[in-house]
Write a protein that holds these residues in place. Sequence first.
Motif, PDB file in Angstrom:
ATOM      1  N   ASP A   1       7.110  -0.361   6.653  1.00 13.71           N
ATOM      2  CA  ASP A   1       6.774   1.061   6.316  1.00 13.71           C
ATOM      3  C   ASP A   1       8.030   1.533   6.119  1.00 13.71           C
ATOM      4  OD1 ASP A   1       3.791   0.938   8.438  1.00 13.71           O
ATOM      5  OD2 ASP A   1       4.550  -0.154   6.621  1.00 13.71           O
TER       6      ASP A   1
ATOM      7  N   SER B   1       0.709  -1.035  -0.190  1.00 17.01           N
ATOM      8  CA  SER B   1       0.690   0.169  -0.100  1.00 17.01           C
ATOM      9  C   SER B   1       0.547   1.238   0.160  1.00 17.01           C
ATOM     10  CB  SER B   1      -0.960   0.014   1.311  1.00 17.01           C
ATOM     11  OG  SER B   1      -0.723   0.315   2.808  1.00 17.01           O
TER      12      SER B   1
ATOM     13  N   SER C   1       8.098   6.101   5.194  1.00 21.20           N
ATOM     14  CA  SER C   1       8.199   6.930   4.730  1.00 21.20           C
ATOM     15  C   SER C   1       8.957   7.777   4.027  1.00 21.20           C
ATOM     16  CB  SER C   1       7.625   7.956   6.343  1.00 21.20           C
ATOM     17  OG  SER C   1       6.681   7.252   6.755  1.00 21.20           O
TER      18      SER C   1
ATOM     19  N   ASP D   1      -3.394   0.326  -3.124  1.00 19.85           N
ATOM     20  CA  ASP D   1      -3.314  -0.730  -2.427  1.00 19.85           C
ATOM     21  C   ASP D   1      -3.548  -2.771  -2.312  1.00 19.85           C
ATOM     22  OD1 ASP D   1      -3.983  -2.375   0.392  1.00 19.85           O
ATOM     23  OD2 ASP D   1      -5.700  -1.488   0.374  1.00 19.85           O
TER      24      ASP D   1
ATOM     25  N   ARG E   1       0.221   5.179   1.097  1.00 22.94           N
ATOM     26  CA  ARG E   1      -0.899   6.167   1.155  1.00 22.94           C
ATOM     27  C   ARG E   1      -0.037   8.083   1.354  1.00 22.94           C
ATOM     28  NH1 ARG E   1       0.259   2.567   4.442  1.00 22.94           N
ATOM     29  NH2 ARG E   1       0.773   3.746   6.308  1.00 22.94           N
TER      30      ARG E   1
ATOM     31  N   GLY F   1      -4.210  11.069   4.677  1.00 22.65           N
ATOM     32  CA  GLY F   1      -5.153  10.046   5.041  1.00 22.65           C
ATOM     33  C   GLY F   1      -5.703   9.084   3.773  1.00 22.65           C
ATOM     34  N   SER F   2      -5.226   8.941   2.563  1.00 24.55           N
ATOM     35  CA  SER F   2      -5.868   9.094   1.598  1.00 24.55           C
ATOM     36  C   SER F   2      -4.685   7.354   0.754  1.00 24.55           C
ATOM     37  CB  SER F   2      -6.012   9.834   0.402  1.00 24.55           C
ATOM     38  OG  SER F   2      -6.422  11.224   0.598  1.00 24.55           O
ATOM     39  N   THR F   3      -5.919   6.244   0.686  1.00 24.22           N
ATOM     40  CA  THR F   3      -4.923   5.341   0.360  1.00 24.22           C
ATOM     41  C   THR F   3      -4.855   5.825  -1.214  1.00 24.22           C
ATOM     42  OG1 THR F   3      -5.745   4.213   1.588  1.00 24.22           O
ATOM     43  CG2 THR F   3      -5.025   2.679  -0.409  1.00 24.22           C
ATOM     44  N   LEU F   4      -3.605   5.592  -1.709  1.00 23.94           N
ATOM     45  CA  LEU F   4      -3.453   5.447  -3.431  1.00 23.94           C
ATOM     46  C   LEU F   4      -2.751   4.019  -3.984  1.00 23.94           C
ATOM     47  CD1 LEU F   4      -0.988   8.869  -2.998  1.00 23.94           C
ATOM     48  CD2 LEU F   4      -3.545   8.935  -3.138  1.00 23.94           C
TER      49      LEU F   4
END
Length: 144
Positions: A125, A66, A127, A76, A68, A71-74
């Motif tokens: 994860d 995923s 960032s 998945d 993101r 708050g938006s998932t681009l």
Amino acid sequence: MKVLSFLACEDVRHEIGGKVSLMGAFEGLTIDARSITSWPLVVRVAGQLRFMLEEGDKIPDEVALSIRFGGSTLIDGVAPIAVTRRDLPIAVIAPGVVASVIGPGEFVFSFLFRYGGVPKFGPFDFSVRVEMSNFESAGKAAST
């Protein structure tokens, strides 16, 4: 499983002969939007995760990925993994996404490796910050 590296870039290209080219690699894990004068900013970002299997590790057969921003998932989804040699580093490509970013924030790439549909490794994860850290200082320098 041992994670070796994660590299964020603008695009990943698959070349003739099986080579993979990472285009526009970001320095560190920050997209420094020095050349922009205002938000929103259209950003293209992709990535490559490299890892090694350790002795006794089951070879994962798929990765859940995923991406993101805020708050938006681009992205998945789940993709199969074909590991032919466990003694060499394995690379997983996160495909490029294009997003209109209205202000500073973070893209978060999340990799979860599975075997037979069961999670085995992760999630891992990473960032990638989007900031305009040098905009004010660049503007002041240009006006003096």
